[in-house]
Design an enzyme around this catalytic site. Structure first.
Site, PDB file in Angstrom:
ATOM      1  N   ASP A 112      36.067  38.933  68.511  1.00 38.03           N
ATOM      2  CA  ASP A 112      37.282  39.067  68.275  1.00 38.03           C
ATOM      3  C   ASP A 112      37.822  38.692  66.901  1.00 38.03           C
ATOM      4  OD1 ASP A 112      39.676  39.695  68.906  1.00 38.03           O
ATOM      5  OD2 ASP A 112      38.733  40.725  71.454  1.00 38.03           O
ATOM      6  N   HIS A 190      44.550  38.443  70.520  1.00 38.51           N
ATOM      7  CA  HIS A 190      44.243  39.174  70.690  1.00 38.51           C
ATOM      8  C   HIS A 190      42.475  38.778  71.813  1.00 38.51           C
ATOM      9  CE1 HIS A 190      41.476  42.781  71.259  1.00 38.51           C
ATOM     10  NE2 HIS A 190      42.707  43.819  70.914  1.00 38.51           N
ATOM     11  N   SER A 526      41.288  47.003  75.240  1.00 36.33           N
ATOM     12  CA  SER A 526      41.063  45.476  74.708  1.00 36.33           C
ATOM     13  C   SER A 526      40.864  44.998  75.691  1.00 36.33           C
ATOM     14  CB  SER A 526      42.093  45.510  72.956  1.00 36.33           C
ATOM     15  OG  SER A 526      41.346  45.863  71.848  1.00 36.33           O
TER      16      SER A 526
END
Length: 741
Positions: A112, A190, A526
């Protein structure tokens, strides 16, 4: 980016030398500075990435050692309540889902944007020593020290990606030097968010400025985390993702979580897709790979990461919402999903206007209606609350910035589809309503001389019904590459999920008088992906000998198919959800601990898949690095026959004989048990299961059955149903999708 066949020399130096020799043969000596490798893959698979012209790549593709060569694609980045909600929906209350020490030796690799190590979610309090099998590293950077890793965050890597790979292509063929600086630290948020959803430590009294209060925790709180920073805010280089896969496999992770994907419009075939390639080699090495399905819904054929060796996850909501209420000057109120911390109150209202009524000169009304950049006149907008409409192409973030920059007091967005996922606007007054509420707001504006309104700060709304519901943005099947594998596989919470976040310091992001939050609320597949990763880690901690396909099967055959109103699951429009939207249903980690039967999908199944898909036998041998012969009969329809936990048939000719698929199950429950097949089939589709009864005894743990489909009386198009094997205790459900032509 090239992928060569596996080098039996085994040494990284030998492989790299071989790759450099290949480059030397095609790159002119006058440009010798380009004879260098950006990434070299030496563990799970052999290959490299380099800066080449189109002509050089074409020459290299003809080399006998090259399996595939393709441009380096730019891929996109696709909690307090969610785990409790899954626990309640499972209907099981006697087994603790989050036993603190169960999953201590399971290692999750997260590919990520990196990680924020100071987050309390990555505390190693109460966690034992790092497993001795761990071979990874904690790389240092200018803002990241080895001491930032601990017994929880046991590894952190970052990668140096040439700027040429993350910037728009230019006509220049000049090489770009590789910048050898960086850090594993997350600057986007994220990666921190997804890692904590999967394996965050329990943190009491967590909230996002008072919203979603409770204990934040991951699905497998004692699992270890290894972070692989392969992405930035601009996206993710495919070559870097492949390097991260190679490192994660070498380091010794058990599960790899990837909330990234190609765009559904420009999907590559399986052997030209960096994630599919990395995941294929991971499964060969016994490592499970869980991926997000993408955020391009609700249209069909938008799903990505659809290879059968990938566990593909769709997104749903949970039984909680965040709402900000519009109060009109006539006293009527319209709550809508949004996250804002504005200081507006009921006691004062502001002029209310449609965006097309405050448009800039010579602006098309359609642009102004959707609040495109440059479409509004700041002199007309200042001091008002502006009503914009969604058109599916102008993101809410851009619409909000356009209105805010024009000095509007606040913004109301009318958008029927996106209203299922709350947008966060910081301290700026923003809310969103559907078409019905929007109609009433516009009617009020049109019928009132001086319309006014205010937008109240967000409040949490608990016990939302129905839930779960398929998120509108969740990408849908069937798969664009093959429809003979049912995708997505499964669904998990992905709407308004609270989890760890990097500290936000942007102007307007922190409520006045509050400290920066250590948590954030985000939506997307996600967020759904790490829910399944955490659940898989939890199951592996209880059943350490189970293979990745057994864990996937356990989660799929025990999935939840009804909502908290005890009715069929629905999509965002209120209609019954089908398997192309939700897969087999919502995950139930507790049920999956004791599935009764499992479908094992072996490496041989995946090799057969490649044969049936149409890849040359020579290519498959090189990819698999083993002697292998494709079945004498290989065509696309045979893909339906690999031993997958679900069934999909892309073309069932109603005028021909029945199509039969075979499945083999393994008994992981009581050694002496009898299962009876129960059929849930649509009208007109004739289905036969043979045998209808399976008897297991001591020493006999596997059994095979056949399912025949005949569509003579069926309606054209896709039909859905299920076959459930029941022994009085376990319900083992196999979902099918059949396209009758």
């Amino acid at each position: 980016m090239g992928k060569s066949s596996n080098n039996h020399g085994g040494e990284a130096e030998v492989a790299e030398s071989s790759h450099l020799q290949l480059l030397s043969a095609i790159i002119p000596s006058s440009e010798s500075e380009r004879i260098s490798l950006i990434h070299s893959y030496n563990h799970a698979f052999k290959g490299f990435s380099a800066m080449l012209t189109q002509g050089e790549a074409s020459i290299l593709s003809g080399h006998e050692e090259i399996v595939s060569i393709f441009p380096d694609p730019l891929l996109q980045l696709h909690t307090t309540r969610s785990w409790d909600f899954l626990n309640v929906e499972s209907g099981i209350t006697s087994t603790p889902l989050f036993h603190h020490n169960l999953s201590r030796d399971v290692i999750i690799g997260v590919i990520d944007t990196g990680i924020w190590p100071e987050s309390p979610s990555f505390s190693d309090n109460g966690i034992g020593e790092i497993p001795s099998r761990w071979k990874g590293v904690c790389m240092e950077g200018s803002d990241f020290k080895k001491s930032n890793c601990n017994r929880k965050l046991i590894g952190a890597r970052y990668y140096n990606t040439p700027k040429a790979l993350i910037q728009p292509k230019s006509s220049s063929n000049k090489s770009h030097p590789i910048n050898l600086t960086g850090s594993p630290r997350d600057s986007v948020g994220h990666g921190t968010h997804t890692a904590s959803i999967a394996a965050g430590a329990p943190i009491a009294n967590a909230s996002y400025y008072g919203l979603a209060p409770g204990t934040a925790r991951g699905g497998s709180p004692s699992a270890r985390i290894a972070s692989y920073k392969a992405c930035s805010l601009e996206g993710c280089s495919g070559s870097t993702i492949m390097k991260a896969f190679d490192d994660a496999i070498k380091d010794g992770v058990d599960i790899i979580s990837v909330s990234i994907g190609m765009t559904s419009i420009f999907q590559s075939d399986f052997l030209n897709d960096p994630i599919a390639i990395g995941a294929f080699h991971a499964q060969q090495m016994g490592v499970m790979v869980v991926c997000s399905a993408g955020n391009s819904g609700p249209d069909p054929y938008t799903i990505v990461n659809s290879a059968p060796w990938i566990f593909t996850v769709a997104a749903s909501n949970i039984d909680r919402d965040f709402q900000s209420t519009v109060v009109l000057g006539n006293g009527k109120t319209f709550p809508g999903p949004a996250i804002n911390f504005s200081n507006l109150t009921r006691s004062k209202t502001y002029p209310l206007a449609r965006s097309e009524d405050v448009a800039a000169a010579f602006t098309p009304s359609s642009d102004a209606r959707s609040c495109y950049p440059g479409s509004l006149d700041p002199k007309k907008v200042r001091g008002k609350i502006i009503v914009c409409s969604g058109d599916g192409s102008n993101p809410r973030r851009i619409q909000k910035l356009v209105v805010e920059d024009a000095k509007a007091i606040g913004m109301i967005l009318i958008d029927e589809y996106q209203k299922g996922s709350p947008f966060e606007s910081g301290i700026y007054p923003f809310t969103e309503v559907g078409d019905i509420a929007g109609f009433h707001i516009l009617k009020y504006i049109n019928s009132t001389k001086n319309p006014t309104a205010t937008i109240l700060p967000t409040k949490e709304v608990p016990r939302i019904r129905p839930a779960p519901v398929v998120a509108f943005f969740s990408s849908r099947g069937p798969g664009g590459l093959t429809e003979n594998i049912l995708k997505p596989d499964i669904m998990a919470p992905g709407v308004a999920i609270l989890a760890a976040m990097i500290p936000k310091t942007e102007v307007g992001s922190v409520p006045i008088g509050r400290k920066v939050s250590k948590f954030g609320i985000r939506s997307g597949t996600s967020m759904a992906c790490p829910h399944v990763t955490g659940a898989a880690a939890f199951i592996k901690s209880v059943h350490p000998q189970w293979s990745s396909s057994m864990i996937r099967s356990a989660l799929m055959t025990t999935a939840i198919i009804s909502n908290n109103m005890r009715k069929d699951l629905t999509n965002s429009t209120g209609f019954s959800a089908n398997p192309h939207e939700m897969g087999v249903g919502e995950i139930s980690p507790l049920r999956a601990l004791n599935p009764g039967l499992v479908f094992e999908t072996a490496s041989e199944d995946y090799l057969h898949f490649l044969c049936y898909y149409g890849y040359p036998e020579k290519t498959i041998r090189a990819v698999a690095n083993k002697k292998f012969t494709c079945p004498s009969t290989s065509f696309d329809e045979l893909i339906s026959n690999i031993n997958y936990p679900s069934i999909s048939i892309s073309k069932l000719d109603r005028h021909l004989a029945a199509q039969t698929v075979t499945r083999t199950v393994r008994n992981v429950g009581s050694p002496n048990s009898t299962y009876i097949a129960q059929l849930h089939a649509p009208v007109g589709l004739e289905i036969t299961v043979s045998p209808k009864k399976i008897v297991f005894v001591e020493g006999l743990e596997r059994a095979t059955f056949k399912v025949s489909f005949k569509g003579k009386e069926a309606s054209r198009g896709y039909s859905f149903g299920s076959i459930t094997w029941f022994d009085g205790l376990h319900s083992v459900r196999t979902v099918f999708a059949v396209n009758v032509e």
